[in-house]
Write a protein that holds these residues in place. Structure first.
Motif, PDB file in Angstrom:
ATOM      1  N   LEU A  32       0.802  -1.224   0.000  1.00 23.14           N
ATOM      2  CA  LEU A  32       0.000   0.000   0.000  1.00 23.14           C
ATOM      3  C   LEU A  32       0.834   1.273   0.000  1.00 23.14           C
ATOM      4  CD1 LEU A  32      -2.858  -0.918   2.482  1.00 23.14           C
ATOM      5  CD2 LEU A  32      -2.901  -0.963  -0.007  1.00 23.14           C
ATOM      6  N   TYR A  36      -0.089   5.374  -1.594  1.00 23.29           N
ATOM      7  CA  TYR A  36      -0.267   6.573  -0.781  1.00 23.29           C
ATOM      8  C   TYR A  36       0.869   7.568  -0.981  1.00 23.29           C
ATOM      9  CZ  TYR A  36      -4.386   4.668   1.339  1.00 23.29           C
ATOM     10  OH  TYR A  36      -5.655   4.188   1.526  1.00 23.29           O
ATOM     11  N   GLU A 100      -7.615   6.033  -9.963  1.00 26.32           N
ATOM     12  CA  GLU A 100      -7.701   4.747  -9.278  1.00 26.32           C
ATOM     13  C   GLU A 100      -6.412   3.972  -9.507  1.00 26.32           C
ATOM     14  OE1 GLU A 100     -10.216   0.962 -10.497  1.00 26.32           O
ATOM     15  OE2 GLU A 100     -11.492   2.502  -9.606  1.00 26.32           O
ATOM     16  N   GLY A 113      -7.200   1.311  -4.813  1.00 26.16           N
ATOM     17  CA  GLY A 113      -7.230   2.587  -4.111  1.00 26.16           C
ATOM     18  C   GLY A 113      -7.829   3.647  -5.015  1.00 26.16           C
TER      19      GLY A 113
END
Length: 128
Positions: A32, A36, A100, A113
């Protein structure tokens, strides 16, 4: 004299289970983090663009060019031209970036995400 020492602690099986759970969460965090990190790069590019003097007077093509140059520096690869929308507002422009990111997690499972960032680009150089 019969002295018994009580042993406390974790068994080998318990340790393996705890290590597997912690390892799984670390694996997810590693997957992840780039998503971010890229999102914060987009936010940073928007804030930097809003700080540009007189950006509210620029043409949309020039604003897009400056935005994507800033993204290029931060190695953003998922934001494309079709994800950026400029809208005329009083005193300048409003830039919306909505995109996305899909990252493979395990086998046929993906993490998706969805990111959205908005910034006002005002003629005086002050933004939202």
């Amino acid at each position: 004299m019969n002295t018994r020492r009580k042993q406390g602690g974790i068994t080998l099986l318990g340790f393996v289970i705890v290590a597997a759970v912690v390892g799984f969460f670390i694996y997810i965090a590693i997957k992840l983090f780039p998503m971010y990190s890229e999102y914060y790069g987009v936010k940073s590019a928007l804030k930097g663009l809003a700080a540009e003097p007189g950006v509210g007077n620029y043409e949309p093509r020039r604003i897009n060019d400056l935005f994507f140059r800033r993204l290029y520096v931060s190695y953003s690869k998922n934001v494309k031209q079709e994800h950026v929308k400029l809208t005329r507002i009083d005193g300048g422009w409003q830039m919306d970036v909505q995109y996305e990111v899909r990252t493979p997690l395990v086998a046929n499972l993906d993490v998706v995400g969805k990111f959205h960032a908005t910034q006002n680009l005002i003629r005086s150089g002050e933004g939202n």
